[in-house]
Motif scaffolding. Structure first.
Motif, mmCIF file in Angstrom:
data_model
loop_
_atom_site.group_PDB
_atom_site.id
_atom_site.type_symbol
_atom_site.label_atom_id
_atom_site.label_comp_id
_atom_site.label_asym_id
_atom_site.label_seq_id
_atom_site.Cartn_x
_atom_site.Cartn_y
_atom_site.Cartn_z
ATOM 1 N N ALA A 126 -1.636 -8.218 -8.658
ATOM 2 C CA ALA A 126 -2.592 -8.150 -7.552
ATOM 3 C C ALA A 126 -3.815 -9.008 -7.838
ATOM 4 C CB ALA A 126 -3.002 -6.702 -7.302
ATOM 5 N N ASP B 62 -8.711 -4.780 -9.818
ATOM 6 C CA ASP B 62 -7.497 -3.998 -9.611
ATOM 7 C C ASP B 62 -6.826 -3.815 -10.964
ATOM 8 O OD1 ASP B 62 -5.636 -3.419 -6.871
ATOM 9 O OD2 ASP B 62 -4.564 -3.379 -8.783
ATOM 10 N N ALA C 184 7.615 0.173 1.738
ATOM 11 C CA ALA C 184 6.526 0.507 0.824
ATOM 12 C C ALA C 184 7.058 1.079 -0.478
ATOM 13 C CB ALA C 184 5.575 1.496 1.496
ATOM 14 N N PHE D 102 0.593 -4.989 -2.977
ATOM 15 C CA PHE D 102 0.343 -4.141 -1.811
ATOM 16 C C PHE D 102 -0.018 -5.006 -0.598
ATOM 17 C CE2 PHE D 102 -2.517 -1.547 0.830
ATOM 18 C CZ PHE D 102 -1.733 -0.418 1.023
ATOM 19 N N ARG E 121 -3.008 -3.316 5.320
ATOM 20 C CA ARG E 121 -2.663 -2.691 6.597
ATOM 21 C C ARG E 121 -3.718 -3.027 7.656
ATOM 22 N NH1 ARG E 121 1.036 -1.752 2.631
ATOM 23 N NH2 ARG E 121 2.088 0.272 2.818
ATOM 24 N N GLY F 40 -6.077 -4.981 -4.524
ATOM 25 C CA GLY F 40 -4.792 -5.511 -4.115
ATOM 26 C C GLY F 40 -4.878 -7.021 -3.955
ATOM 27 N N GLU G 2 6.380 -2.107 -2.978
ATOM 28 C CA GLU G 2 4.964 -2.119 -3.324
ATOM 29 C C GLU G 2 4.772 -1.257 -4.565
ATOM 30 O OE1 GLU G 2 2.579 -2.876 0.772
ATOM 31 O OE2 GLU G 2 3.293 -0.835 0.491
ATOM 32 N N CYS H 113 -9.882 -1.550 -6.273
ATOM 33 C CA CYS H 113 -8.471 -1.365 -5.901
ATOM 34 C C CYS H 113 -8.120 -2.447 -4.883
ATOM 35 C CB CYS H 113 -8.215 0.018 -5.334
ATOM 36 S SG CYS H 113 -8.656 1.374 -6.441
ATOM 37 N N ALA I 289 -0.349 1.723 -6.357
ATOM 38 C CA ALA I 289 -1.156 1.380 -5.190
ATOM 39 C C ALA I 289 -0.976 2.380 -4.066
ATOM 40 C CB ALA I 289 -0.791 -0.017 -4.696
ATOM 41 N N LEU I 290 -0.063 3.324 -4.246
ATOM 42 C CA LEU I 290 0.255 4.308 -3.206
ATOM 43 C C LEU I 290 -0.066 5.738 -3.614
ATOM 44 C CD1 LEU I 290 3.810 2.885 -2.391
ATOM 45 C CD2 LEU I 290 1.722 2.454 -1.081
ATOM 46 N N PRO J 249 -5.488 4.333 -3.647
ATOM 47 C CA PRO J 249 -4.243 5.016 -3.277
ATOM 48 C C PRO J 249 -4.568 6.449 -2.864
ATOM 49 C CG PRO J 249 -4.416 4.804 -5.658
ATOM 50 C CD PRO J 249 -5.525 3.997 -5.082
#
Length: 258
Positions: free
Chosen positions: A127, A122, A181, A72, A75, A101, A185, A99, A189-190, A167
């Motif tokens: 990751a 994670d 994405a 991931f 951002r 990443g 990715e 989480c 993770a989403l 996520p």
């Protein structure tokens, strides 16, 4: 044939639909060590691989974070979560990045706070390998496992900052994400479940047992989910607030242990 002329790199990226072709070309040209490597990087980018995976790193909160393919990409809006944590607990000594990443959040917090006890976890082994690289300079530890499960039990009741970039995309909206994405990715993770809050619920429920008195849990979420997420924090016994950055389109729910 290797690409040797910067304008040719820009043209190739622009033709592939890269909106910021000039900026991306500058980064790729600065990163490539040989003409052949430059050509390979441009080919990967024009084929749709995220720029950060092409470069092998992402800029986050002033740091260069190593990012491997399949991990991931941190951002920019998540920098707001880091800033909120630092504003509330500038003297934090124990930090956990769940989480995690690539470990970007934990690395950024440690870089700003100075020497801290830093742990990250994670569920994705790729990751975790990446996070270990990024946390090494800060003396941090990264563990593979589900949420709190792999963390040392000695952290119970001692965590000052518990950051969890969980996520939070609802399952039926994952298909609406940009192709970069969706295709490059990890889904876990989403995808945050039916309403995007499945993992957030699990973290909030368990968090009070890990937080030190006055410690804070911080989780990024969407504008649409923010109020429900805040209610989940409150039901878990946390003193809850919501921080919003209009500029970054960022919403962070914050829960403090009384």
């Amino acid at each position: 044939m290797p690409l040797l002329i910067p304008s040719a790199v820009v043209a190739a990226l622009r033709a592939a639909g890269c909106v910021f072709a000039e900026d991306e070309a500058e980064l790729i040209l600065a990163t490539a060590r040989t003409p052949d490597e430059l050509t390979a990087m441009v080919e990967r980018r024009t084929a749709g691989l995220p720029l950060e995976h092409v470069l092998g790193w992402a800029r986050f909160h002033g740091l260069r974070i190593a990012v491997e393919p399949g991990v991931f990409v941190p951002r920019r809006r998540t920098e707001f979560l880091v800033d909120q944590a630092l504003a509330r607990l500038p003297g934090a000594r124990v930090v956990v990045d769940l989480c995690c990443g690539s470990g970007a959040v934990g690395a950024a917090l440690a870089a700003a706070l100075g020497r801290v006890e830093l742990h990250a976890a994670d569920v994705d082994p790729a990751a975790v390998r990446c996070a270990r690289r990024n946390l090494a300079d800060h003396g941090g530890h990264a563990y593979a496992g589900d949420l709190f499960e792999p963390l040392p039990r000695t952290l119970l009741g001692r965590v000052d900052i518990l950051a969890a970039n969980v996520p939070y995309v609802p399952s039926d909206e994952v298909g609406l994400l940009p192709a970069e994405a969706r295709e490059h990715e990890p889904l876990r993770a989403l995808d945050g479940g039916a309403d995007g809050l499945d993992v957030l619920r699990r973290v909030a429920t368990a968090a009070p047992g890990w937080l030190a008195p006055g410690g804070c849990l911080l989780i990024e979420t969407s504008e649409q989910q923010a109020q429900e997420a805040a209610l989940i924090f409150t039901r878990a016994g946390l003193a809850t607030s919501l921080a919003v950055s209009e500029e970054l389109h960022a919403h962070v729910v914050i829960g403090a242990r009384p």
